[in-house]
Write a protein that holds these residues in place. Structure first.
Motif, PDB file in Angstrom:
ATOM      1  N   VAL A   4       0.849  -1.190   0.000  1.00 33.77           N
ATOM      2  CA  VAL A   4       0.000   0.000   0.000  1.00 33.77           C
ATOM      3  C   VAL A   4       0.886   1.241   0.000  1.00 33.77           C
ATOM      4  CG1 VAL A   4      -1.985  -1.068   1.134  1.00 33.77           C
ATOM      5  CG2 VAL A   4      -0.201  -0.018   2.524  1.00 33.77           C
ATOM      6  N   GLN A  66      -6.898  -2.245   9.987  1.00 34.41           N
ATOM      7  CA  GLN A  66      -5.638  -2.260   9.246  1.00 34.41           C
ATOM      8  C   GLN A  66      -5.739  -3.291   8.130  1.00 34.41           C
ATOM      9  OE1 GLN A  66      -2.495  -3.486  11.857  1.00 34.41           O
ATOM     10  NE2 GLN A  66      -3.569  -5.298  12.536  1.00 34.41           N
ATOM     11  N   THR A  67      -4.728  -3.305   7.255  1.00 27.98           N
ATOM     12  CA  THR A  67      -4.731  -4.321   6.212  1.00 27.98           C
ATOM     13  C   THR A  67      -4.556  -5.701   6.846  1.00 27.98           C
ATOM     14  OG1 THR A  67      -2.338  -4.171   5.868  1.00 27.98           O
ATOM     15  CG2 THR A  67      -3.734  -2.772   4.473  1.00 27.98           C
ATOM     16  N   VAL A  89      -7.637  -3.635   0.490  1.00 31.33           N
ATOM     17  CA  VAL A  89      -7.092  -2.386  -0.059  1.00 31.33           C
ATOM     18  C   VAL A  89      -7.768  -2.075  -1.391  1.00 31.33           C
ATOM     19  CG1 VAL A  89      -4.833  -2.691   1.037  1.00 31.33           C
ATOM     20  CG2 VAL A  89      -5.142  -3.442  -1.306  1.00 31.33           C
ATOM     21  N   SER A 123     -11.809  -1.002   0.909  1.00 29.80           N
ATOM     22  CA  SER A 123     -10.644  -1.216   1.760  1.00 29.80           C
ATOM     23  C   SER A 123     -11.075  -1.446   3.202  1.00 29.80           C
ATOM     24  CB  SER A 123      -9.678  -0.029   1.682  1.00 29.80           C
ATOM     25  OG  SER A 123     -10.102   1.033   2.506  1.00 29.80           O
ATOM     26  N   TRP A 124     -10.090  -1.702   4.024  1.00 28.96           N
ATOM     27  CA  TRP A 124     -10.328  -2.012   5.433  1.00 28.96           C
ATOM     28  C   TRP A 124     -10.996  -0.869   6.186  1.00 28.96           C
ATOM     29  CZ3 TRP A 124      -7.932   1.246   8.808  1.00 28.96           C
ATOM     30  CH2 TRP A 124      -6.840   1.976   8.328  1.00 28.96           C
ATOM     31  N   ASN A 125     -10.868   0.350   5.725  1.00 29.95           N
ATOM     32  CA  ASN A 125     -11.475   1.472   6.447  1.00 29.95           C
ATOM     33  C   ASN A 125     -12.636   2.127   5.690  1.00 29.95           C
ATOM     34  OD1 ASN A 125      -9.793   2.646   4.528  1.00 29.95           O
ATOM     35  ND2 ASN A 125      -9.239   4.354   5.836  1.00 29.95           N
ATOM     36  N   TYR A 146      -2.639   5.119   2.411  1.00 31.89           N
ATOM     37  CA  TYR A 146      -2.347   3.934   3.226  1.00 31.89           C
ATOM     38  C   TYR A 146      -3.311   2.778   2.970  1.00 31.89           C
ATOM     39  CZ  TYR A 146      -6.017   6.175   5.931  1.00 31.89           C
ATOM     40  OH  TYR A 146      -7.185   6.778   6.302  1.00 31.89           O
ATOM     41  N   ASN A 147      -4.304   2.986   2.131  1.00 29.23           N
ATOM     42  CA  ASN A 147      -5.271   1.927   1.842  1.00 29.23           C
ATOM     43  C   ASN A 147      -5.395   1.648   0.343  1.00 29.23           C
ATOM     44  OD1 ASN A 147      -6.563   4.271   1.106  1.00 29.23           O
ATOM     45  ND2 ASN A 147      -8.429   3.874   2.250  1.00 29.23           N
TER      46      ASN A 147
END
Length: 161
Positions: A4, A66-67, A89, A123-125, A146-147
């Motif tokens: 990422v 987080q990933t 991601v 993605s994770w978020n 970051y994602n």
């Protein structure tokens, strides 16, 4: 862990390097290829089926924050065996953002155009709605997040044209 924090240009540079190192051809998928791999012939809503299930992917609802390692959600694989297409991601695609329907002749696959590029997968978020197979996200090609990562497309070395 997925890679990422790379921009679109860095993704292309890596794919060019990998192609040179291996003698095989690697590239980013078009957004149409990415969506077709996710939906499959059944035209699925998520890579693994019609209904969202936080136990099958890494999205906001999973609460990992987080990933996750690639392949940690095997029940989230497509029936065809492609992993991590829902969540974890965002994947860069080769495609410029242009309205649908997808038309490969309208310039959206121009690698020299510096317009915004399409991301796919969620993605994770991000929540479940953004992880749907049909959802399109867009950012400028020089941005790093970051994602955001990449997915490789390759040609079989046994198939020669």
């Amino acid at each position: 862990q997925p890679v990422v924090g790379i921009c679109w240009y860095e993704a292309l540079a890596y794919l060019a390097w990998l192609s040179a190192q291996t003698g095989q051809s690697f590239r980013l998928p078009t957004e149409a290829e990415w969506e077709a791999a996710t939906r499959g012939l059944a035209f699925r809503r998520y890579a693994y089926g019609e209904e969202f299930d936080s136990a099958r992917c890494n999205t906001f609802e999973t609460h990992l924050r987080q990933t996750s390692p690639v392949g940690v959600f095997p029940s989230g694989d497509t029936p065809e065996g492609v992993i991590d297409l829902t969540g974890n991601v965002w994947d860069w695609t080769s495609s410029l953002y242009k309205p649908y329907p997808y038309d490969p002749t309208d310039g959206r696959e121009d690698p020299d155009d510096e317009g915004r590029r399409v991301l796919r997968g969620g993605s994770w978020n991000f929540n479940r709605g953004d992880a749907r197979a049909a959802y399109r996200n867009i950012i400028p090609p020089g941005y790093r997040y970051y994602n955001v990562g990449l997915r490789l497309c390759g040609s079989s070395p046994i198939l020669k044209s």
